[in-house]
Design a protein around this motif. Structure first.
Motif, PDB file in Angstrom:
ATOM      1  N   GLN A 156       0.828  -1.200   0.000  1.00 37.16           N
ATOM      2  CA  GLN A 156       0.000   0.000   0.000  1.00 37.16           C
ATOM      3  C   GLN A 156       0.868   1.259   0.000  1.00 37.16           C
ATOM      4  OE1 GLN A 156      -2.289  -1.341   3.558  1.00 37.16           O
ATOM      5  NE2 GLN A 156      -4.036  -0.551   2.418  1.00 37.16           N
ATOM      6  N   LEU A 157       1.921   1.213   0.778  1.00 38.78           N
ATOM      7  CA  LEU A 157       2.790   2.381   0.897  1.00 38.78           C
ATOM      8  C   LEU A 157       3.596   2.626  -0.369  1.00 38.78           C
ATOM      9  CD1 LEU A 157       4.094   1.722   4.489  1.00 38.78           C
ATOM     10  CD2 LEU A 157       2.665   3.638   3.786  1.00 38.78           C
ATOM     11  N   PHE A 158       4.008   1.559  -1.021  1.00 41.12           N
ATOM     12  CA  PHE A 158       4.845   1.673  -2.201  1.00 41.12           C
ATOM     13  C   PHE A 158       4.201   0.884  -3.346  1.00 41.12           C
ATOM     14  CE2 PHE A 158       7.638   1.869   1.547  1.00 41.12           C
ATOM     15  CZ  PHE A 158       8.157   3.146   1.379  1.00 41.12           C
ATOM     16  N   PRO A 159       3.170   1.448  -3.955  1.00 38.69           N
ATOM     17  CA  PRO A 159       2.388   0.697  -4.948  1.00 38.69           C
ATOM     18  C   PRO A 159       3.151   0.342  -6.213  1.00 38.69           C
ATOM     19  CG  PRO A 159       1.668   2.988  -4.841  1.00 38.69           C
ATOM     20  CD  PRO A 159       2.595   2.771  -3.687  1.00 38.69           C
ATOM     21  N   THR A 160       4.310   0.944  -6.430  1.00 36.19           N
ATOM     22  CA  THR A 160       5.089   0.579  -7.618  1.00 36.19           C
ATOM     23  C   THR A 160       5.784  -0.768  -7.444  1.00 36.19           C
ATOM     24  OG1 THR A 160       7.026   1.800  -6.809  1.00 36.19           O
ATOM     25  CG2 THR A 160       5.492   2.986  -8.261  1.00 36.19           C
ATOM     26  N   LEU A 161       5.867  -1.258  -6.207  1.00 40.50           N
ATOM     27  CA  LEU A 161       6.526  -2.532  -5.952  1.00 40.50           C
ATOM     28  C   LEU A 161       5.586  -3.696  -6.251  1.00 40.50           C
ATOM     29  CD1 LEU A 161       8.311  -1.908  -2.520  1.00 40.50           C
ATOM     30  CD2 LEU A 161       9.159  -1.435  -4.826  1.00 40.50           C
ATOM     31  N   THR A 162       6.166  -4.798  -6.725  1.00 35.24           N
ATOM     32  CA  THR A 162       5.397  -6.025  -6.851  1.00 35.24           C
ATOM     33  C   THR A 162       5.146  -6.592  -5.447  1.00 35.24           C
ATOM     34  OG1 THR A 162       7.321  -7.478  -6.960  1.00 35.24           O
ATOM     35  CG2 THR A 162       6.532  -6.513  -9.053  1.00 35.24           C
ATOM     36  N   ALA A 163       4.260  -7.575  -5.357  1.00 32.75           N
ATOM     37  CA  ALA A 163       3.963  -8.182  -4.058  1.00 32.75           C
ATOM     38  C   ALA A 163       5.229  -8.772  -3.429  1.00 32.75           C
ATOM     39  CB  ALA A 163       2.891  -9.256  -4.221  1.00 32.75           C
ATOM     40  N   ARG A 164       6.054  -9.431  -4.239  1.00 32.40           N
ATOM     41  CA  ARG A 164       7.278 -10.025  -3.704  1.00 32.40           C
ATOM     42  C   ARG A 164       8.275  -8.949  -3.283  1.00 32.40           C
ATOM     43  NH1 ARG A 164       8.394 -14.463  -1.171  1.00 32.40           N
ATOM     44  NH2 ARG A 164       8.084 -15.980  -2.834  1.00 32.40           N
ATOM     45  N   GLU A 165       8.404  -7.898  -4.081  1.00 31.52           N
ATOM     46  CA  GLU A 165       9.313  -6.801  -3.713  1.00 31.52           C
ATOM     47  C   GLU A 165       8.867  -6.155  -2.418  1.00 31.52           C
ATOM     48  OE1 GLU A 165      10.504  -5.694  -8.344  1.00 31.52           O
ATOM     49  OE2 GLU A 165       9.049  -4.465  -7.244  1.00 31.52           O
ATOM     50  N   ALA A 166       7.556  -6.027  -2.219  1.00 30.26           N
ATOM     51  CA  ALA A 166       7.036  -5.461  -0.976  1.00 30.26           C
ATOM     52  C   ALA A 166       7.416  -6.344   0.214  1.00 30.26           C
ATOM     53  CB  ALA A 166       5.521  -5.298  -1.061  1.00 30.26           C
ATOM     54  N   GLU A 167       7.343  -7.657   0.032  1.00 27.27           N
ATOM     55  CA  GLU A 167       7.765  -8.582   1.090  1.00 27.27           C
ATOM     56  C   GLU A 167       9.237  -8.388   1.419  1.00 27.27           C
ATOM     57  OE1 GLU A 167       5.903 -12.794   1.253  1.00 27.27           O
ATOM     58  OE2 GLU A 167       6.074 -12.305  -0.877  1.00 27.27           O
ATOM     59  N   VAL A 168      10.050  -8.295   0.375  1.00 28.97           N
ATOM     60  CA  VAL A 168      11.493  -8.120   0.578  1.00 28.97           C
ATOM     61  C   VAL A 168      11.776  -6.809   1.295  1.00 28.97           C
ATOM     62  CG1 VAL A 168      13.705  -7.790  -0.592  1.00 28.97           C
ATOM     63  CG2 VAL A 168      12.138  -9.588  -1.376  1.00 28.97           C
ATOM     64  N   LEU A 169      11.122  -5.739   0.880  1.00 23.03           N
ATOM     65  CA  LEU A 169      11.349  -4.444   1.529  1.00 23.03           C
ATOM     66  C   LEU A 169      10.988  -4.502   3.007  1.00 23.03           C
ATOM     67  CD1 LEU A 169      12.080  -1.453   1.450  1.00 23.03           C
ATOM     68  CD2 LEU A 169       9.713  -0.976   0.762  1.00 23.03           C
ATOM     69  N   ALA A 170       9.885  -5.154   3.340  1.00 21.39           N
ATOM     70  CA  ALA A 170       9.479  -5.262   4.740  1.00 21.39           C
ATOM     71  C   ALA A 170      10.543  -5.985   5.568  1.00 21.39           C
ATOM     72  CB  ALA A 170       8.135  -5.984   4.844  1.00 21.39           C
ATOM     73  N   LEU A 171      11.168  -6.995   4.977  1.00 17.86           N
ATOM     74  CA  LEU A 171      12.227  -7.730   5.683  1.00 17.86           C
ATOM     75  C   LEU A 171      13.514  -6.920   5.747  1.00 17.86           C
ATOM     76  CD1 LEU A 171      11.554 -11.303   4.253  1.00 17.86           C
ATOM     77  CD2 LEU A 171      10.984 -10.441   6.545  1.00 17.86           C
ATOM     78  N   VAL A 172      13.816  -6.194   4.687  1.00 14.66           N
ATOM     79  CA  VAL A 172      14.976  -5.288   4.708  1.00 14.66           C
ATOM     80  C   VAL A 172      14.810  -4.282   5.840  1.00 14.66           C
ATOM     81  CG1 VAL A 172      16.124  -3.411   3.457  1.00 14.66           C
ATOM     82  CG2 VAL A 172      15.588  -5.546   2.269  1.00 14.66           C
ATOM     83  N   ALA A 173      13.589  -3.751   5.999  1.00 13.94           N
ATOM     84  CA  ALA A 173      13.323  -2.763   7.049  1.00 13.94           C
ATOM     85  C   ALA A 173      13.510  -3.346   8.445  1.00 13.94           C
ATOM     86  CB  ALA A 173      11.907  -2.216   6.895  1.00 13.94           C
ATOM     87  N   ARG A 174      13.374  -4.669   8.562  1.00 11.38           N
ATOM     88  CA  ARG A 174      13.591  -5.327   9.859  1.00 11.38           C
ATOM     89  C   ARG A 174      15.062  -5.631  10.109  1.00 11.38           C
ATOM     90  NH1 ARG A 174       9.350 -10.176  10.038  1.00 11.38           N
ATOM     91  NH2 ARG A 174      10.414 -10.537  12.026  1.00 11.38           N
ATOM     92  N   GLY A 175      15.923  -5.251   9.165  1.00 12.97           N
ATOM     93  CA  GLY A 175      17.351  -5.420   9.346  1.00 12.97           C
ATOM     94  C   GLY A 175      17.907  -6.733   8.841  1.00 12.97           C
ATOM     95  N   PHE A 176      17.094  -7.494   8.107  1.00 12.69           N
ATOM     96  CA  PHE A 176      17.558  -8.781   7.594  1.00 12.69           C
ATOM     97  C   PHE A 176      18.518  -8.564   6.422  1.00 12.69           C
ATOM     98  CE2 PHE A 176      13.603 -11.493   8.889  1.00 12.69           C
ATOM     99  CZ  PHE A 176      13.750 -11.041  10.201  1.00 12.69           C
TER     100      PHE A 176
END
Length: 223
Positions: A156-176
């Motif tokens: 929702q926040l970054f609608p240009t991202l695909t569903a998988r990219e959104a998953e990856v970004l969420a994990l990147v934000a958690r420091g993974f």
């Protein structure tokens, strides 16, 4: 103070963009109007504070994507150093995440590149006079972005991202790191690297740290 030429003199503008042809075109467009002077130019985040000190602009017209970081970083650094020239974002990014991040960083205006000369001039004068202004195509989205609960889903926040990219970004934000993300999503580490590269391109960021900052500004990575 209104949008007419100010009693204290013309509006002093600093342009921050890494594309020389765009800077030149914008300078010509701005200076074709009475009461607007382009007093300086910068190409990088690092160059902005010194340019502000030297040029003393009334308004900074800033791109979101710069070679060494983001216009968001530059805006935050100005606030940290108590350099208070107001920022008008003029960028290719028109997604909700970029808009909300710019507002949270302290930008006083946000236009998408391609806006007409009169719209840009109006925005420059309004921001220089202490107001806030947003392009017609995005102004209507601001209330829904700022009202109520903060959006939490990366998609929702970054609608240009695909569903998988959104998953990856969420994990990147958690420091993974990429290896941990690959394990979490049960994919190859090379696949994760490719997703991260695409995320950088779509969010107009240059580093992982900047991607994390953008995501955390939106409330991601708090688990």
């Amino acid at each position: 103070m209104d949008e007419q030429q100010r009693e204290t003199g013309p509006v002093r503008v600093l342009i921050v963009d890494d594309h020389p042809l765009f800077r030149e075109g914008l300078k010509v467009a701005l200076e074709s109007a009475e009461g607007v002077n382009v007093v300086g130019e910068a190409e990088t985040v690092a160059a902005v504070p010194e340019a502000v000190v030297q040029c003393r602009p009334d308004v900074i017209v800033m791109d979101l994507s710069l070679p060494d970081g983001s216009g968001l970083d530059a805006t935050r650094r100005l606030a940290e150093q108590e350099l208070t020239a107001p920022v008008l974002m003029l960028t290719m990014a028109d997604d909700d995440g970029s808009l909300l991040a710019a507002l949270q960083a302290g930008a006083r205006g946000y236009l998408v590149k391609g806006a007409g000369r009169d719209e840009v001039l109006h925005a420059v004068r309004t921001v220089a006079a202490g107001g806030a202004v947003f392009g017609a195509e995005i102004a209507g989205r601001i209330t829904s972005l700022l009202a109520g609960t903060k959006l939490r889903e990366a998609g929702q926040l970054f609608p240009t991202l695909t569903a998988r990219e959104a998953e990856v970004l969420a994990l990147v934000a958690r420091g993974f790191d990429n290896h941990r993300i690959a394990r979490e999503l049960v994919v190859a580490e090379k696949t994760v690297r490719n997703h991260v590269t695409h995320i950088f391109e779509k969010l107009h960021v240059a580093t992982r740290a900047e991607a994390v900052a953008r995501a955390r500004d939106m409330g991601l990575g708090e688990e």
